[in-house]
Design a protein around this motif. Sequence first.
Motif, PDB file in Angstrom:
ATOM      1  N   GLU A   1       0.835  -1.193   0.000  1.00 30.76           N
ATOM      2  CA  GLU A   1       0.000   0.000   0.000  1.00 30.76           C
ATOM      3  C   GLU A   1       0.878   1.255   0.000  1.00 30.76           C
ATOM      4  O   GLU A   1       1.764   1.381   0.859  1.00 30.76           O
ATOM      5  CB  GLU A   1      -0.883   0.010   1.256  1.00 30.76           C
ATOM      6  N   PRO A   2       0.677   2.179  -0.934  1.00 26.49           N
ATOM      7  CA  PRO A   2       1.424   3.444  -0.879  1.00 26.49           C
ATOM      8  C   PRO A   2       0.941   4.306   0.300  1.00 26.49           C
ATOM      9  O   PRO A   2      -0.262   4.346   0.586  1.00 26.49           O
ATOM     10  CB  PRO A   2       1.102   4.126  -2.213  1.00 26.49           C
ATOM     11  N   VAL A   3       1.869   4.964   0.949  1.00 28.63           N
ATOM     12  CA  VAL A   3       1.576   5.976   1.968  1.00 28.63           C
ATOM     13  C   VAL A   3       2.167   7.280   1.447  1.00 28.63           C
ATOM     14  O   VAL A   3       3.378   7.363   1.200  1.00 28.63           O
ATOM     15  CB  VAL A   3       2.185   5.607   3.339  1.00 28.63           C
ATOM     16  N   PHE A   4       1.332   8.301   1.270  1.00 33.01           N
ATOM     17  CA  PHE A   4       1.755   9.501   0.561  1.00 33.01           C
ATOM     18  C   PHE A   4       2.184  10.605   1.517  1.00 33.01           C
ATOM     19  O   PHE A   4       1.405  11.048   2.370  1.00 33.01           O
ATOM     20  CB  PHE A   4       0.624  10.004  -0.342  1.00 33.01           C
ATOM     21  N   VAL A   5       3.428  11.042   1.325  1.00 33.48           N
ATOM     22  CA  VAL A   5       4.032  12.079   2.156  1.00 33.48           C
ATOM     23  C   VAL A   5       4.391  13.258   1.256  1.00 33.48           C
ATOM     24  O   VAL A   5       4.660  13.080   0.058  1.00 33.48           O
ATOM     25  CB  VAL A   5       5.265  11.524   2.899  1.00 33.48           C
ATOM     26  N   ASP A   6       4.426  14.453   1.827  1.00 34.81           N
ATOM     27  CA  ASP A   6       4.562  15.677   1.034  1.00 34.81           C
ATOM     28  C   ASP A   6       5.950  15.840   0.435  1.00 34.81           C
ATOM     29  O   ASP A   6       6.911  15.157   0.811  1.00 34.81           O
ATOM     30  CB  ASP A   6       4.222  16.886   1.908  1.00 34.81           C
ATOM     31  N   VAL A   7       6.044  16.779  -0.508  1.00 32.45           N
ATOM     32  CA  VAL A   7       7.278  17.068  -1.238  1.00 32.45           C
ATOM     33  C   VAL A   7       7.843  18.410  -0.815  1.00 32.45           C
ATOM     34  O   VAL A   7       7.185  19.201  -0.141  1.00 32.45           O
ATOM     35  CB  VAL A   7       7.034  17.064  -2.769  1.00 32.45           C
ATOM     36  N   ASP A   8       9.085  18.676  -1.235  1.00 29.84           N
ATOM     37  CA  ASP A   8       9.692  19.990  -1.061  1.00 29.84           C
ATOM     38  C   ASP A   8       9.338  20.867  -2.260  1.00 29.84           C
ATOM     39  O   ASP A   8       9.303  20.386  -3.405  1.00 29.84           O
ATOM     40  CB  ASP A   8      11.215  19.878  -0.959  1.00 29.84           C
ATOM     41  N   GLU A   9       9.109  22.135  -2.024  1.00 32.26           N
ATOM     42  CA  GLU A   9       8.703  23.037  -3.101  1.00 32.26           C
ATOM     43  C   GLU A   9       9.786  23.211  -4.150  1.00 32.26           C
ATOM     44  O   GLU A   9       9.497  23.288  -5.343  1.00 32.26           O
ATOM     45  CB  GLU A   9       8.326  24.405  -2.513  1.00 32.26           C
ATOM     46  N   ASP A  10      11.052  23.258  -3.728  1.00 34.36           N
ATOM     47  CA  ASP A  10      12.114  23.553  -4.699  1.00 34.36           C
ATOM     48  C   ASP A  10      12.509  22.344  -5.538  1.00 34.36           C
ATOM     49  O   ASP A  10      12.829  22.477  -6.723  1.00 34.36           O
ATOM     50  CB  ASP A  10      13.340  24.155  -3.997  1.00 34.36           C
ATOM     51  N   THR A  11      12.481  21.129  -4.960  1.00 34.11           N
ATOM     52  CA  THR A  11      12.874  19.942  -5.720  1.00 34.11           C
ATOM     53  C   THR A  11      11.694  19.242  -6.381  1.00 34.11           C
ATOM     54  O   THR A  11      11.887  18.425  -7.279  1.00 34.11           O
ATOM     55  CB  THR A  11      13.580  18.917  -4.819  1.00 34.11           C
ATOM     56  N   LEU A  12      10.490  19.512  -5.913  1.00 30.86           N
ATOM     57  CA  LEU A  12       9.269  18.825  -6.352  1.00 30.86           C
ATOM     58  C   LEU A  12       9.271  17.360  -5.935  1.00 30.86           C
ATOM     59  O   LEU A  12       8.392  16.581  -6.335  1.00 30.86           O
ATOM     60  CB  LEU A  12       9.065  18.907  -7.874  1.00 30.86           C
ATOM     61  N   GLY A  13      10.249  16.957  -5.120  1.00 33.37           N
ATOM     62  CA  GLY A  13      10.400  15.563  -4.726  1.00 33.37           C
ATOM     63  C   GLY A  13      10.193  15.357  -3.240  1.00 33.37           C
ATOM     64  O   GLY A  13      10.102  16.307  -2.452  1.00 33.37           O
ATOM     65  N   LEU A  14      10.146  14.097  -2.833  1.00 30.78           N
ATOM     66  CA  LEU A  14       9.824  13.701  -1.471  1.00 30.78           C
ATOM     67  C   LEU A  14      10.672  14.466  -0.448  1.00 30.78           C
ATOM     68  O   LEU A  14      11.894  14.547  -0.568  1.00 30.78           O
ATOM     69  CB  LEU A  14      10.037  12.199  -1.314  1.00 30.78           C
ATOM     70  N   SER A  15      10.006  15.012   0.568  1.00 28.34           N
ATOM     71  CA  SER A  15      10.658  15.853   1.561  1.00 28.34           C
ATOM     72  C   SER A  15      11.193  15.019   2.723  1.00 28.34           C
ATOM     73  O   SER A  15      10.420  14.330   3.401  1.00 28.34           O
ATOM     74  CB  SER A  15       9.662  16.881   2.101  1.00 28.34           C
ATOM     75  N   PRO A  16      12.492  15.070   3.014  1.00 24.17           N
ATOM     76  CA  PRO A  16      13.022  14.344   4.173  1.00 24.17           C
ATOM     77  C   PRO A  16      12.376  14.780   5.485  1.00 24.17           C
ATOM     78  O   PRO A  16      12.121  13.941   6.365  1.00 24.17           O
ATOM     79  CB  PRO A  16      14.517  14.691   4.158  1.00 24.17           C
ATOM     80  N   GLU A  17      12.085  16.071   5.625  1.00 23.62           N
ATOM     81  CA  GLU A  17      11.469  16.540   6.866  1.00 23.62           C
ATOM     82  C   GLU A  17      10.051  16.032   7.011  1.00 23.62           C
ATOM     83  O   GLU A  17       9.600  15.676   8.106  1.00 23.62           O
ATOM     84  CB  GLU A  17      11.515  18.064   6.932  1.00 23.62           C
ATOM     85  N   ALA A  18       9.319  15.988   5.905  1.00 22.90           N
ATOM     86  CA  ALA A  18       7.961  15.450   5.961  1.00 22.90           C
ATOM     87  C   ALA A  18       7.988  13.964   6.300  1.00 22.90           C
ATOM     88  O   ALA A  18       7.144  13.479   7.068  1.00 22.90           O
ATOM     89  CB  ALA A  18       7.258  15.686   4.631  1.00 22.90           C
ATOM     90  N   VAL A  19       8.946  13.236   5.762  1.00 28.37           N
ATOM     91  CA  VAL A  19       9.085  11.818   6.080  1.00 28.37           C
ATOM     92  C   VAL A  19       9.445  11.636   7.547  1.00 28.37           C
ATOM     93  O   VAL A  19       8.900  10.761   8.241  1.00 28.37           O
ATOM     94  CB  VAL A  19      10.131  11.149   5.166  1.00 28.37           C
ATOM     95  N   ARG A  20      10.353  12.472   8.052  1.00 24.24           N
ATOM     96  CA  ARG A  20      10.727  12.382   9.464  1.00 24.24           C
ATOM     97  C   ARG A  20       9.523  12.641  10.367  1.00 24.24           C
ATOM     98  O   ARG A  20       9.285  11.909  11.329  1.00 24.24           O
ATOM     99  CB  ARG A  20      11.853  13.367   9.799  1.00 24.24           C
ATOM    100  N   ARG A  21       8.747  13.673  10.039  1.00 26.35           N
ATOM    101  CA  ARG A  21       7.561  13.972  10.845  1.00 26.35           C
ATOM    102  C   ARG A  21       6.587  12.803  10.836  1.00 26.35           C
ATOM    103  O   ARG A  21       6.002  12.449  11.873  1.00 26.35           O
ATOM    104  CB  ARG A  21       6.879  15.240  10.330  1.00 26.35           C
ATOM    105  N   TYR A  22       6.412  12.200   9.665  1.00 26.05           N
ATOM    106  CA  TYR A  22       5.493  11.072   9.563  1.00 26.05           C
ATOM    107  C   TYR A  22       5.969   9.910  10.424  1.00 26.05           C
ATOM    108  O   TYR A  22       5.187   9.309  11.188  1.00 26.05           O
ATOM    109  CB  TYR A  22       5.359  10.606   8.114  1.00 26.05           C
ATOM    110  N   LEU A  23       7.243   9.578  10.316  1.00 23.02           N
ATOM    111  CA  LEU A  23       7.767   8.437  11.058  1.00 23.02           C
ATOM    112  C   LEU A  23       7.744   8.692  12.563  1.00 23.02           C
ATOM    113  O   LEU A  23       7.424   7.787  13.350  1.00 23.02           O
ATOM    114  CB  LEU A  23       9.180   8.105  10.578  1.00 23.02           C
TER     115      LEU A  23
END
Length: 384
Positions: free
Chosen positions: A111-133
């Motif tokens: 199952e995919p779990v969707f986490v937010d991206v960074d505005e400048d890279t348009l790619g998965l945000s490490p900080e958003a992933v950290r907050r999720y975990l």
Amino acid sequence: MHEQLIAAVRAIYGEEGFIPLHRPVFEGDEKAYLTDCVDSNFVSSVGARVTAFEERVADFVGARHAVATVNGTAALHAALVVAGVEPGDEVLTQALTFVATCNAVAYTGAEPVFVDVDEDTLGLSPEAVRRYLEAHADVGEGGACINRSTGRRIVACLPMHTFGHPVRIAELVAVCEDYGIPVVEDAAESLGSWVGEHHTGTFGRLGTLSFNGNKVITTGGGGMIVTDDDELAARARHLTTTAKAPHGYEFFHDELGFNYRMPNLNAALGCAQLDRLPDMLAAKREVARRYAEFFADRPEVLVSERAGTTANYWLNAVRLDSREERDALLAYTNEREVMTRPIWRLMTELPMYRHCWHDGLEVSRWLEERVVNLPSSVPDGWLT
């Protein structure tokens, strides 16, 4: 601005006719390599060109191993299986991506779990992933990362390097390592993109590339798994070759495998394309420079490589001020035979992924309403 933008695009690509978003360029030895391949009688998934293509791609990206597949989605599916993703597991990824990223997760039964991206890279945000975990994950006995809300294993993290702009991949890998989560990089769009001296796709346990007809170089249809891990590479090669046990003439398949290997014909095309890859990347950087010059004194923001990275500028992208401005630009340019395209709809808006958990996706939603891709092919006659 719309009329001036069309003039700028046509100054690059020509004053007449339809201008596509991205088309392949065949100005090298493609025909000769294909003819040699046909003359050899090796046109399927065994042949010298497959081996050569794998070796050359591995050398270019700086990986120990490369395993060629029929397309990028097949590479991603096989890589996730090799990484240990099983039915009922969860994979952290981004909702702002091409559908193949999530489809590959679904093919495994996870199952995919969707986490937010960074505005400048348009790619998965490490900080958003950290907050999720931090909010949802525990590391249990044996080192497995468990979602305390669902009880499922979180077994992989799947970032995508959007339009060839590297995500903050080193930071993302570090976050995931704290929870024992392997990273599988979707580098489909980022051949020729680097973070420092390291190529995208080589930071995680495995990475995947695409050589579809619209990519920087093409094999017609094709993909690649890259890794530094000898065992993972051997397993990827085995699984993508129908899991056939080695034997001179017997047919024995020791597990469920996939008929995913790249044909020799496609690899021959890829070898010829690799010959011109440095020139293609240089030409695409010049196109990006001209777009940057055009937008330098305008309120629209061209997505540009961040400090410490080198983007391949596979597709140039501009951020508009609003959805209304985005839609007006799309209508005006396409009506005048200059192809532009909005960024993808979020995966959470598609029927098959609407039920999946997400973190609100604030930045992803903001970008979805504003980002437009501009024509980004290598222009005719630019290769030396």
